[in-house]
Design an enzyme around this catalytic site. Structure first.
Site, PDB file in Angstrom:
ATOM      1  N   CYS A 149      -0.381   1.953  -5.198  1.00 54.68           N
ATOM      2  CA  CYS A 149      -1.063   3.169  -5.611  1.00 54.68           C
ATOM      3  C   CYS A 149      -0.031   4.263  -5.844  1.00 54.68           C
ATOM      4  O   CYS A 149       0.944   4.356  -5.096  1.00 54.68           O
ATOM      5  CB  CYS A 149      -2.035   3.614  -4.538  1.00 54.68           C
ATOM      6  SG  CYS A 149      -3.213   2.350  -4.151  1.00 54.68           S
ATOM      7  N   HIS A 166       0.855  -1.183   0.000  1.00 50.14           N
ATOM      8  CA  HIS A 166       0.000   0.000   0.000  1.00 50.14           C
ATOM      9  C   HIS A 166       0.888   1.228   0.000  1.00 50.14           C
ATOM     10  O   HIS A 166       1.747   1.366   0.857  1.00 50.14           O
ATOM     11  CB  HIS A 166      -0.897   0.021   1.235  1.00 50.14           C
ATOM     12  CG  HIS A 166      -1.917  -1.072   1.220  1.00 50.14           C
ATOM     13  ND1 HIS A 166      -2.769  -1.252   0.156  1.00 50.14           N
ATOM     14  CD2 HIS A 166      -2.213  -2.030   2.105  1.00 50.14           C
ATOM     15  CE1 HIS A 166      -3.556  -2.276   0.408  1.00 50.14           C
ATOM     16  NE2 HIS A 166      -3.231  -2.778   1.582  1.00 50.14           N
TER      17      HIS A 166
END
Lengths: 462, 610, 663
Positions: free
Chosen positions: A252, A210
């Site tokens: 991301c 993440h």
């Protein structure tokens, strides 16, 4: 917070299936980009021109003597199954293509295979078909299917069975990762957990987890920033710890992780541009979690279909062109400018130069003329590198911008893909639209100021 | 139980031997199968010291030699042993570890270098070898047990000059990456012989599994005199497999409800109707075979031609149970204990051996022997600050048993030893502690080490309990999953051998380990509401406090304030006292006393005005 | 302490500060400051209430969302159904057969069934004695040990034998049993062929936590006994310890489905979440249940007995108020309530209405819910513990609603401060404006010099009025003590004599103020200032305790605060009416105010509200006593120990106008 929302965007319980429509048309901006970068290169660096005219005919010839792979999953917890699956898929691929376990550093922050929640004990799968066990080849052979031959180890794609995880659980921290790259360890550190490379070894570094704008979370507890990473690579370069380095990251806003790099010899690629998130490909309703991310999925798709032998001659460029928007649902980016020879050279590298083990040792060219040539060449090389590193800065900016802005219209389609994913998540993503960031910042600043004021006043009033 | 007799078997000293052995015994009245693998190889000690490791894994040997380790015991374990249903533990619990990773070793003291240093070298080396984060065993997780462990090997001069260190990692998961290097240590590398059955998918689907590695020197009975000493490495894997689950179709382990016709209903119930089904309880022994349970039959054999012809596989089932053997040679059709033993064929290699037991209804019920002791341990109480530890021990046997109880607690769990109670559950009278060793914890340096020795009366129940306090960790000391809680290592209970249960090799006695515990510590709450509350109340306190202060305080001149009578009286008394003291001291002191009084007045006024 | 002026002149560094302090000091002298507080506190109360009223609007409430990533609600296929349905029916017949059997044989039978499923079984006896009556029963529970779990965590599935309405919980108990079997899945052997094993679907190995199936004899006491014993916070003499335990409890789900042996299709799921003393489960658990039930299974969810709810403002407000009342009462609303004090998040799923959902869909909901709980890696902590729900998927968090209660509490503090300041004033200048203010020409000043600094200070500042604190403090403390004594008696008096004792108490406490003030005026002769101080202290205490309570049990604090809001406007009844009114009005006016005051007394309000909900006060008191002894519910304590004394003080202050003025 970014990460959570980002995560929510990622998860699509009914992730759409993989479309096998290969569109091989080269991305125009890329082409344009390539030309003008090369132009600048040539203009900026005379040595390169010289070098070019006396370069060996086959410039994509592997000049490295060993291959290493550092595969890192940075997110803990069962619901991040897919990050584990990403990493293990890469692990399996490089192992299949011949990199031995001793030269693969595998970092898994949590245990999925033997997690009691895992219905398939000892296995990790990266598709809901569950065809291929990433964790360990099953030694499942019955007498009839085995025709007397020595079986066991070499079932399936002829890769050795078993798995060796070098760093796991709480060992996977930013510190240990940086130490690994820069090889600073206490004396008692076992050699099997060290990255023992030299200036003739190619390194593949793959990270997933993440992340956000130029940071990547480790274990949901700490972050590594793009600057840390860049500095670590620079140290590696100074200590002659790599010859060429392929950096891949799937998270991301992945492309923001490599913008800070400034050490030569690096090709970097990421799954999604700034303010984009990378999506999971699909979920397995029996395991109960999403099993793989899109970008990695299509990397594997490419590697599995195109590199079916350790001799197949596939170039990096083809791999990079495979990341189209309608496959990945985000703008994958590539950074060539640090690579000697720029985009052209980088795209010409064989994929196996990074994913496979080097075939055959390269002979030390001991001929006199050649030797002299070699020396001169070395000098030029050095010169050119210096010049390039100056060139790097300018090109950086343009490069990244073009990456991010690539294929705007597809970007739009991607946007209205989103709500499908969110609707059943019951989560309003309004706060995610671009300009919001400034508002948040302003709010934060004002509130901080206000607090300071109150504190000051409170102190003074009595 | 047979295993207990088997486990010291290779002590019959041969110079260089390698034996491997698999013991299979279905656990009574459950559908579970205990499979106990044992791989033992010995190497002459001189050869080992001069660097000729014949069957001994070189990678391990180098670590051991470098760290001067005389005897090593390493355990990887997961799951829980169900005493009620499965009876006593295999190998009397001596080849078993607590949940996670457990290691204890005897290191030489005399050789140069600090023992702790070599210990950390040992765990680091092993962590690299076995893909486990053993390197987390630092000083806070290391203890020096006194009563609970005795060396298994024969050491020339006992264990004087050697130090025993013990470390645990209760939450370390055990998985395929630990099995892979484990198999690589074997001569046949898990490709042939019974080790070819070991597959991560099955081993780690077990309800209970433990892997152990034990290295110990063995000298013939004559001490240093007769025969040469050998170094023995014994690797064991014990797994309890759920027969049904491990024989499931690999493709689809999700148990969808089975079609109604497959369901066996109890017709005897009154409420008929087609749509109801009271499931019958199963009876009879189900059928199973090696190849179905382990997914593969035994591949070839791993006989290294060192002469001996011991059994490779033993099977412990009632004698009237049918067994179909495919190419293995039966050595013993079943002795009085109902144990059949088989030896794998030497030639040709690469052929498959299988044992199959058809489904069959048993005639006589198997009597389940009692475990030496029943033990449970729980954390009691609630709240963020205090808690209690409560262990319950039950002796099922008609004779008293002396046991040692060993706990190594993390430093952030601070036991109150004065609350330690060891009482008989029925009579509530204290049980006499014969010995007690206690090393208090030092924050962030050393964990608590608590070791007790007491006797559990025949058929008696003993409750051991104490209260503890939970420390507050530093912000950086919380692991990523802080809200899960912190694992507390299992307690190790050793039932000392007595005249009733002197099993073979009885000087060790048998071991029992409780399950590990989860200790919830006060964790910082990062959630929004609390920040809001705290913030607002701070602001209110600041603003409200100062304004209220200004509004209600009356400002007067310091001179106007009448010094309170009490203060004056106190001052007067103090003055008098000082005068007295002064008189005793002499004239100079008197002035000082006077000063003291004067200044005292000033203070008094100041106080009054405030 | 230094002189203020010198301090001002000395810190010349911050001149603006001196200005503010000077102005504040001036404000301190300003007569208006004493006129202001009543309006201020009234304003606070008004704002507090209106704050509450705007909460249901979309701008102030939020859509619920699951913020714990690990839960992954509804991401798994659920397979419960098919042949399990037949098994369920069979179990339901078994349960129905036990309807009128003794506790012993019932628990015996239940244990047998669980044992047949292949679980570890144990039972527990408990006895509570409250106000003369005994509540006893026997809990039976079974434990499924996660095949590959490490025995450190557990989750609980509860079905009380009798639900909250004291109906036998047939289907829920049967459902728990068949779910236990389904989760465990010991497939019964088939004699015909072993090949069934190849395609047979044997047991789950997905449970990372142990699962405890608990069937208490009744909904509240039994569960309480079990949970207490699980944490060893029980009295072994009346409640037996648990022979069988697992690790730390991570969550609990209770089922309430009293459909008889022939089943009943339900329409909605009523999710009950209130805990004891207004504690709430983590919002994530609630959200998970709702999103699974409505999202995955298509079962509508409702809360707070709002059978019809189409998300309009009125219904949202109504739901919220109902929620607040049940939270304020702090009683156990289901078997789940007992878990909350031990920080175990729990909810009850109750089937309501006539619809087309059958036991299988409820079973599948539970299955999916347990898969989600099983995914949990940490204790539920991500989401809110303090919230108000106004719809199954709409809530406000504490940050938003807390101010309303705080404002109400602050209103008391303001009045208290005002009264304190007033008590410090010289009595003559208390009423009219400061003489030395504007028209008095030059106010008389006193020159003070200390060190180098010289200052002019109005003489009025230097007038000292000593406050007599002894009597007010003693009185406040005494009254609170009295309140606690009465609370104790209500908890321990036999239920038969509750009614009489309550009415006796009511009469006494109505008579107490006049008698007390009269006797005091004869004996201690407290001055008007002392009554002011008494009032001030009591309000101060009220405000402080309410604002503290607001962070623990918001609703209770708000309700008590609103009921007590008149107290801050009570003043001693004036000796002479303002010139506008004829003196003859004095008596009737006083009577009216006395009656109004009596009407807002705790006794009156309790009685009236009970009359409104059609319950007798006795039941309420009995429940309160039960709650205090069994659950440790401190609502009664707040009423008798905080509210009642404040009321008595208010009444005394009013009466003091009558008796004190003749001094």
């Amino acid at each position: 917070m970014i990460v959570y929302q980002c995560w929510w965007k990622e998860v699509k319980p009914n992730g759409d299936e993989c479309d096998d429509g290969h569109d091989d048309d080269d991305n125009p901006n890329n082409e344009l980009l390539s030309t003008n970068t090369e132009l600048t290169m040539r203009l900026l660096t005379l040595p390169t021109a010289l070098l070019a005219c006396l370069a060996f005919p086959d410039s994509s010839h592997a000049t490295h003597t060993s291959n290493w792979a550092v595969l890192v999953s940075t997110s803990r917890f069962w619901f991040n199954y897919r990050h584990m699956a990403n990493t293990l898929s890469l692990y399996r691929t490089v192992k299949r293509l011949g990199i031995p376990d001793s030269q693969i550093i595998l970092m898994l922050p949590d245990d999925m295979a033997c997690n009691p929640r895992n219905t398939f004990a000892g296995s990790v799968f990266n598709d809901k078909g569950r065809g291929l066990d990433l964790y360990d080849q099953k030694k499942d052979i019955s007498p009839e299917e085995e025709a007397g031959g020595e079986g066991g180890e070499t079932v399936g794609q002829g890769m050795p069975a078993g798995i060796e995880v070098d760093y796991r659980g709480n060992e996977v921290t930013v510190e240990s990762f940086i130490r690994l790259l820069t090889d600073r360890w206490p004396a008692s550190h076992p050699t099997s957990k060290r990255l023992m490379t030299d200036d003739r070894s190619n390194i593949l570094i793959y990270m997933t987890g993440h992340g956000g704008d130029s940071f990547l979370k480790f274990q949901d507890a700490e972050e590594i920033s793009s600057h840390d990473l860049a500095d670590a690579f620079e140290q590696m370069y100074e200590k002659k710890r790599y010859h060429e380095l392929l950096f891949m990251i799937d998270t991301c806003q992945a492309n923001t992780m490599y913008t800070e790099f400034y050490s030569p010899g690096i090709v970097a690629t990421g799954s999604s541009a700034k303010d984009q998130s990378s999506y999971s490909h699909h979920a397995d309703q029996d395991v109960g979690v999403a099993v793989i991310d899109r970008w990695t999925y299509y990397n594997l798709d490419f590697l599995e279909t195109r590199l079916n032998s350790t001799a197949s001659d596939v170039r990096l460029g083809e791999l990079f062109d495979f990341y189209t928007f309608d496959r990945v649902h985000s703008d994958a980016g590539v950074r060539y400018d640090l690579f000697p020879g720029g985009e052209h050279e980088a795209r010409n590298r064989r994929v196996l130069d990074f994913f496979g083990n080097v075939q055959g040792v390269d002979v030390e060219t001991a001929g006199d003329g050649l030797a002299a040539l070699g020396d001169w060449r070395a000098d030029l090389e050095a010169l050119r590198r210096i010049a390039e590193r100056q060139a790097a800065e300018e090109v950086n900016a343009t490069q990244i911008r073009t990456d991010a802005g690539a294929q705007p219209e597809k970007h739009k389609t991607g946007k209205n893909v989103l709500p499908a994913g969110e609707a059943n998540m019951g989560r309003d993503m309004t706060s995610l639209t671009g300009g919001e960031g400034w508002l948040k910042k302003a709010l934060g600043a004002t509130s901080l100021l206000a607090l300071g004021g109150v504190w000051f006043a409170g102190g003074k009033i009595r | 139980m047979l295993l207990s007799s088997l486990f010291l078997l290779p002590a019959a000293v041969l110079a260089q031997t390698y034996t491997e052995h698999l013991h299979l015994s279905p656990l009574a009245q459950t559908s579970h199968l205990l499979a106990a693998f044992n791989f033992t190889s010995t190497t002459p000690l001189p050869a080992y010291e001069s660097g000729h490791f014949t069957h001994f894994p070189r990678s391990l040997a180098q670590i051991l030699q470098h760290t001067k380790t005389r005897e090593l015991h390493l355990r990887f374990a997961w799951g829980r042993w169900d005493d009620e249903q499965w009876g006593p533990r295999p190998r009397m619990g001596r080849r078993e570890g607590g949940t996670g990773v457990e290691i204890w070793a005897w290191l030489d003291q005399d050789h140069g270098g600090d023992v702790e240093e070599r210990w950390s070298g040992l765990v680091n080396g092993l962590s690299g070898l076995f893909c486990a984060s053993l390197n987390f065993i630092d000083s806070t997780r290391t203890t020096h047990p006194v009563l609970s462990f005795d060396p298994e090997g024969t050491h020339a001069d006992g264990v004087t000059g050697q130090e025993l260190l013990h470390g645990t990692l209760p939450h370390e998961v055990v998985c395929t990456e630990n099995l892979t290097p484990f198999l690589k240590l074997l001569p046949c590398k898990g490709k042939a012989g019974i080790s070819s059955l070991l597959d991560g998918h099955k081993v780690f689907d077990a309800n209970w599994q433990t892997m152990s590695i034990d290295v110990r020197p063995i000298c013939p009975a004559g001490g240093n005199g007769g025969g040469e000493c050998v170094l023995e490495i014994q690797q064991t894997v014990d797994v309890v497999l759920d027969v049904e689950r491990s024989m499931r179709a690999r493709g689809d382990p999700i148990p969808r409800p089975r079609p109604i016709e497959e369901l066996e209903c109890d017709g005897g119930k009154g409420y008929g109707g087609g749509d109801t089904c009271y499931p019958k309880v199963k009876e009879g022994e189900m059928g199973w075979s090696l190849s179905r349970i382990f997914g593969t039959p035994v591949r070839g054999s791993c006989h290294l031609g060192d002469g001996h012809a011991d059994a490779d596989i033993t099977l412990e089932v009632p004698l009237d149970r049918m067994v179909n053997v495919t190419n293995a040679q039966p050595l013993d059709a079943g002795n009085e204990q109902g144990i059949r033993s088989y030896r794998l064929p030497n030639h040709p290699p690469g052929q498959y051996t299988d044992l199959a037991l058809p489904q069959q209804s048993v005639t006589q019920a198997v009597v389940q022997p009692q475990p030496p002791l029943y033990a449970t341990r729980t954390i009691t109480g609630s709240g963020q600050q205090h808690g209690g530890m409560h262990a319950h021990l039950r002796n099922p046997h008609p004779y008293a048993q002396t046991i040692t109880y060993f706990e190594s607690l993390p430093w952030f769990l601070r036991p109150y030893i004065h609350t330690l109670r060891v009482r008989n559950s029925e009579t509530h009278e204290n049980v006499k502690l014969e010995k007690m060793f206690y090393t208090p914890a030092k924050d962030r340096e050393r964990g608590t080490h608590l070791e007790l020795m007491f006797t559990v009366s025949a058929g008696g129940e003993v409750e051991l309990s104490y209260d503890f306090e939970k420390a507050v960790l530093r912000y950086t000391e919380y692991p990523p999953d802080a809200n899960r809680g912190f694992d507390v290592a299992p307690a190790v209970i050793r039932v000392l051998p007595n005249d009733n249960n002197t099993g073979d090799g009885g000087r060790q006695g048998s071991y029992i380990r409780t399950t590990s515990l989860l200790l919830p510590l006060p964790t910082p709450d990062f959630s929004m509401p609390y920040n809001v509350i705290i913030l607002t109340s701070t602001v209110i306190a600041l603003g409200f406090g100062s304004i209220f202060n200004l509004l209600t305080r009356r400002f007067v001149l310091a001179e106007e304030v009448p010094a309170s009578k009490l203060a004056l009286r106190v001052k007067a008394i103090v003055g008098v006292a000082q005068d007295v003291v002064g008189r005793l001291k002499g004239t100079k002191a008197v002035e000082m006393g006077g000063d003291a009084v004067g200044s005292g007045k000033g203070d008094g006024m100041g106080n009054g005005a405030g | 302490m230094a002189l203020i002026c010198t301090r001002l002149s000395s810190n010349a560094a911050s001149t603006w500060l001196t200005v503010t302090e000077a102005s504040i000091l001036a404000l301190r002298r300003d007569p208006r400051i004493l006129k202001l507080p009543p309006y201020l506190s009234a304003l606070c109360i008004v704002i507090g209430v209106s704050w509450l009223l705007v909460l249901p609007l979309n701008q102030y409430s939020r859509q619920t969302y699951v913020s714990e990533n690990a839960i992954l609600p509804g991401q798994v296929h659920t397979y419960y159904g098919g042949s399990e349905h037949d098994v369920f029916r069979a179990y339901r017949h078994e349960v129905a057969a036990l309807a009128d059997s003794s506790v012993e044989e019932r628990s015996q039978k239940l244990n047998d069934i669980f044992r047949g499923i292949g679980l570890k079984v144990a039972q527990q006896d408990y006895t509570y004695s409250v106000g003369g009556r005994n509540i006893s029963g026997r809990n039976s529970y079974a434990m499924l040990q996660g095949p590959r779990a490490d025995a450190t965590e557990a989750i609980v599935l509860v079905a009380a034998w009798r639900n909250m309405d004291d109906a036998i919980n047939y289907s829920a108990v049967a459902l728990v049993m068949s779910l236990a079997r389904y989760f465990k899945r010991r497939l019964s052997l088939l004699a015909k062929s072993t090949c069934t094993f190849i395609d047979g679907k044997p047991g789950w190995s997905i449970w990372s936590k142990d699962i405890i199936f608990l069937i208490p004899s009744d909904s509240t006491a039994g569960t309480q006994a079990w949970v207490d014993a699980y944490h060893d916070n029980h009295d072994p003499s009346t409640i037996s310890s648990l022979p069988l335990k697992a690790g730390a409890l991570q969550g609990a789900v209770a089922l309430d489905y009293p459909a008889g042996p022939w089943g009943h299709r339900f329409d909605k799921l009523h999710v009950v979440y209130d805990g004891i003393n207004g504690q709430l489960p983590n919002l994530d658990l609630f959200n998970t249940a709702v999103s699974i039930a409505s999202g995955q299974m298509g079962i509508g969810c409702t809360i707070q007995r709002m059978w019809q709810h189409n998300d309009s403002y009125r219904e949202r407000l109504q739901t919220m108020l109902r929620g607040m009342i049940s939270q304020g009462l702090g009683h156990a609303s289901g078997p789940h309530s007992a878990f909350m004090p031990y920080h175990v998040d729990a909810i009850t799923l109750q089937t309501v209405g006539d619809g087309w959902h059958d036991e299988m869909s409820l079973g599948r909901t539970v299955e999916s819910l347990f898969r989600s709980l099983n995914n949990l890696l940490e204790h539920l902590h991500q989401s809110f513990f303090f919230y108000l729900l106004m719809h199954a998927n709409r809530f406000v968090s504490i940050g938003t609603y807390l101010p309303s209660a705080m404002l109400v509490a602050v209103s008391f503090s303001i009045t208290a401060i005002a009264l304190w300041v007033q008590s410090g004033r010289p009595p003559k200048s208390a009423g009219k404006t400061l003489p030395s203010g504007e028209k008095g020409g030059k106010p008389d000043m006193t020159v003070i010099k200390e060190g180098g600094a010289v200052a002019l200070v109005p003489t009025a500042t230097l007038e000292v009025v000593e406050r007599q604190l002894a009597f007010p403090l003693a009185a406040v403390l005494g009254l609170h003590f009295l309140g606690i004594v009465s609370f104790y008696t209500f908890n321990h008096v036999a239920q038969s004599s509750l009614r009489s004792s309550f009415f006796l108490f009511a009469v006494l406490s109505v008579l107490l103020p006049p008698l007390a003030t009269f006797i005091l005026s004869r004996t201690v002769r407290p001055s008007a200032q002392e009554y002011t101080l008494l009032h001030s202290f009591s309000l101060l205490l009220l405000g402080a305790s309410l604002s503290t309570l607001a962070t623990l049990n918001f609703s209770l604090a708000l309700l008590v605060g609103l009921c007590a809001s008149p107290f801050s406007f009570i003043r001693p009844f004036p000796a002479r009416l303002p010139a506008s009114l004829p003196p003859s009005f004095r008596a009737p006016l006083f009577v009216v105010s006395a009656v109004v005051l009596t009407a807002v007394s705790p006794m009156a309000i309790l009685g009236l509200s009970n009359a409104y909900w059609g319950r007798s006060v006795v039941d309420l008191l009995a429940d309160a006593a039960f709650g205090w002894t069994v659950w440790g519910m401190w609502t009664g304590f707040v009423i008798w120990g905080v509210w009642w004394p404040a009321w008595v003080v208010g009444a005394c202050v009013l009466w003091s106008g009558i008796f004190v003025e003749e001094k």
